[in-house]
Design an enzyme around this catalytic site. Structure first.
Site: not given
Ligand code: NOJ
Length: 775
Positions: A324, A546
């Site tokens: 990630d 998030e």
């Molecule tokens: C961070 C996120 O945790 C993830 O779910 C996402 O796919 C990536 N960024 C890319 O944007």
């Protein structure tokens, strides 16, 4: 012209063509070079990968393992949204030979429209191919987690937590098919979706990205999403690679905060959190994204046990593991298990990460990894394994044959109103009626006056949530997806003679601390309410994504609570509609009103869907895919808890009302079944009410004596069924006996799952039946 002059001219022309021809793209007499085997689409992918790998330099291989955010290739600084900057394209795609680009958190071109997206990805692909010695195309990734949600004009579907309430995997498949088609049309080949995380703690800001708290329901939805995105032929112009994320144990951090450490017994990890990934792998998910957090003291990006032993050896995953965002360097900067970035790279690549979502400093990653291979700290074999998987994906996607998209077609496929019917159907099936005293709902369409109020009533931001246009949701009002608000949906529904009054009821979000402004706005709503037959209050949460969405209260903002209380004071009937990414802790408010509808984050058609339900054009059928606690202090709470814990929710898992009634009869379960067999159960469901409706048949196993703790109740099968008034249907379900398995043994929880012979009990509605599992 004499003969000598003519010959001389001919000679000059031939010389010129030989020297300058290639420069101007003019064909010369040179024989076409034979195509290397890896360029031959008739060869099996394994052969092509092998052939290409042996031609590649270490630098080229490491470039393939690198993923960079598109903003790094745009404008002046690393977050600038465009236009593409040739100097940076050269640094990333030529100097560092980067093989993958993403639009993280929505990074969209300016202007944001389908054609501009296609143009952007085509330009990058063209540049990459022109400069790639071996003509290896880039793979482009995006988060299209509820439709092609970053593209202005694309239909936005409900977020997963709402879709889970539909208990309808076929619906999820359909949405993902549509999404794949739109994503691919813009030159994007990889969708970082679906989330296979399990909802266990609503304080966590990503709760709404999950398919709820039950491993079976979530697995079915994850499987449907994967097959919807990928189909049977990944090279089809309508398909993209899926990414089941975030492997594994991401969704129950101890503190409820995103990316905070999780402490999960391996028994829980395997029984609750692994099944979604297992299902994604069974259904062919091409890629897996790693959990950014740590589990039991080890960051998952550093866990060879999870990324290799469990994921590869146990679950048999053969595709690409992508990190990630920035998570490799975080082993150094956040988790502090690596004293340098280089050491962090060594640990995670050796643990099993194939591609690093770097995503800004390409060279920091490539240079260190090249050195690690030269120093023999990462083996060439490991590099070949990772690159082999990435190339396999690129070949399967057909990128070597079809690297570009038709920019005009992108515009035709993604248009306002495309798939609105599907979005509306999805939203109506997600919406869950949780309270309906004295049958206040459905409302008559010819009421004389209705007050629609609340901050979510006429502001689509509330119904779309995060991951919509921008990462944190729509931030710029000029980039608002075309959508139908609840107010608009209601206006389109009622009779010509019905007056629909509207009052926001609270001041704009940035002025809600101003008590006088709050009181003024409420007073206006109360005055309007006095004229109305019924009051519809649309409340909710502003979008988040998030960690920005973590909460320690999950409370409805005070001004909104105050508004509902004041409206109640008018003694008129009040129905509350909630637009939010999780159950909110508003128990007293819910208790105080006769009707309460949870719409989650229903997307651009949310307003129509809410109106369909409020006025009875659709019969509510959503059932909660996650528990609704009474108070935040009960969190984490889930229905499938082990014996010894209590369960006292406001609304339990599986709950939801309908405008009709269903009855269950004649529940048949065989007396015995073998531990490796299937249990064929049947039950008759009847619609005993006066309206057509959908029921979700839910079959649970009640816990009997087992050698280890297992959930007191566990969903083992479900089916959605449509019934006309008075209609009965006999539903037969084949339940794999493996669904009754446990992980035996002492506290380590690493043993293989087994089905213990003995007595079991099944439940549907309020009927139970026991049966025996023999060896
Ligand atoms: C961070 C996120 O945790 C993830 O779910 C996402 O796919 C990536 N960024 C890319 O944007």
């Amino acid at each position: 012209m004499n003969r000598r002059k003519f010959l001389l001219m001919m000679l000059v022309t031939i010389l010129f063509l030989a020297l300058a021809g290639p420069h101007f793209g003019i064909a010369t007499a040179e024989k076409p070079r034979p195509q290397p085997p890896y360029m031959d689409p008739s060869l099996p992918v394994e052969k092509r990968v092998k052939d290409l790998l042996r031609r590649m330099t270490l630098e080229e291989k490491v470039g393939q393992m690198t993923q960079i955010n598109v903003t790094r290739l745009m404008g002046e600084d690393e977050w600038d949204r465009g236009p593409l900057n040739e100097e940076w394209m050269k640094k990333v795609l030529v100097d560092n030979r980067v093989g993958s680009i993403l639009s993280g958190g929505g990074a969209a071109p300016v202007p944001n429209n389908p054609k501009a997206w296609a143009k952007m990805t085509n330009t990058l692909q063209r540049y990459a191919l022109r400069h790639s010695r071996l003509k290896i195309p880039i793979i482009y990734g995006v988060d299209a987690v509820h439709g092609h949600n970053n593209v202005l004009g694309a239909t936005i579907y409900p977020h997963n937590i709402g879709l889970a309430n539909s208990w309808n995997p076929a619906l999820v498949r359909e949405i993902n098919e549509r999404t794949a088609k739109e994503v691919r049309a813009t030159g994007i080949h990889w969708n970082f979706s679906p989330a296979a995380d399990i909802a266990r703690d609503l304080r966590w800001g990503r709760y709404y990205e999950t398919f709820g708290e039950d491993p079976l329901l979530a697995s079915e939805m994850v499987g449907a999403a994967v097959t919807g995105l990928q189909g049977d032929h990944l090279s089809s112009p309508n398909r993209v690679a899926a990414s089941a994320k975030h492997f594994v144990g991401y969704s129950q951090p101890l503190s409820g905060e995103d990316r905070a450490p999780a402490e999960l017994s391996l028994r829980t990890l395997r029984e609750m959190f692994l099944p979604g990934f297992e299902r994604a792998i069974q259904d062919g998910a091409e890629t897996i994204m790693v959990n950014s957090g740590s589990v039991n003291g080890i960051p998952v990006h550093a866990s060879k046990y999870l990324l290799t032993d469990v994921l590869r050896k146990e679950l048999g995953f053969e595709g690409v593991v992508v990190s990630d965002w920035e998570d490799i360097i975080k082993l150094h900067t956040v988790h502090r298990i690596a004293p340098t970035y280089k050491e962090a790279i060594r640990i995670s690549i050796n643990a099993g990460v194939d591609m690093s979502m770097v995503p800004l400093d390409a060279e920091g990653f490539t240079k260190n990894l090249i050195e690690l291979v030269q120093e023999k700290k990462v083996s060439e074999k490991r590099i070949d394994e990772a690159v082999g998987r990435i190339l396999t994906l690129k070949f399967r996607l057909g990128l070597f044959e079809n690297p570009y998209v038709d920019e005009e077609k992108a515009e035709k496929i993604i248009v306002d109103r495309a798939d609105r019917e599907l979005a509306r159907r999805a939203a109506t099936q997600s919406i869950t009626l949780l309270k309906n005293d004295k049958h206040l709902l459905p409302l008559k369409k010819d009421l004389s006056t209705i007050l629609v109020t609340g901050p979510g009533a006429d502001n689509p931001i509330y119904q779309m949530g995060g991951w919509t246009i921008g990462w944190q949701g729509v931030e710029n009002l000029e980039e608002m997806p075309p959508s139908v608000t609840v107010l608009e949906g209601i206006k389109g529904k009622v009779s010509k003679n019905t007056r629909v009054l509207y009052e926001p009821g609270v001041p704009p979000e940035d002025r809600q601390d101003d008590l006088e402004a709050v009181e003024r706005a409420i007073r206006k709503a109360v005055n309007a309410a006095k004229k109305a037959d019924v009051i519809l209050v649309v409340v909710g949460e502003l979008p988040y994504a998030e960690g920005e969405g973590d909460t320690s209260t999950a409370a409805l903002p005070p001004a909104q609570t105050q508004l509902i209380r004041a409206l109640k004071g008018t003694k008129k009937d009040v129905a509350v509609i909630l637009l939010a990414g999780r159950p909110l802790m508003m128990t007293e408010t819910i208790r105080s009103v006769p009707a309460f509808l949870m719409a989650y984050l229903p997307g651009t058609e949310g307003g129509n869907a809410v109106a369909d339900i409020l006025f009875g054009d659709a019969n509510p059928s959503g059932k909660l895919a996650s528990t609704w606690p009474k108070r935040i202090g009960q969190v984490p709470t889930f229905y499938n808890h082990p014996p010894g814990a209590s369960y006292d929710p406001l609304f339990p898992f599986g709950y939801g009302l309908s405008y009709t009634r269903f009855s269950y009869e004649n529940f048949q379960v065989p007396k015995t079944v073998q531990s490796n067999g299937k249990l064929r159960v049947a039950v008759t469901v009847t619609n005993t009410g006066k309206r057509a409706g959908d029921e979700i048949v839910q079959i649970y196993a009640d816990r009997q004596y087992r050698s280890v703790l297992s959930p007191v109740r566990q969903l083992v099968a479900f089916q959605r069924v449509s019934l006309k008034p008075g209609e009965s249907k006999r539903i037969t379900l084949n339940i794999p006996v493996s669904r009754f398995s446990v992980i035996p043994g002492d506290i380590l929880g690493t043993d293989k799952r087994i089905v213990e012979p003995g007595t079991y009990q099944l439940r549907v509605g309020d009927m139970t039946k026991t049966f025996t599992i023999s060896k």
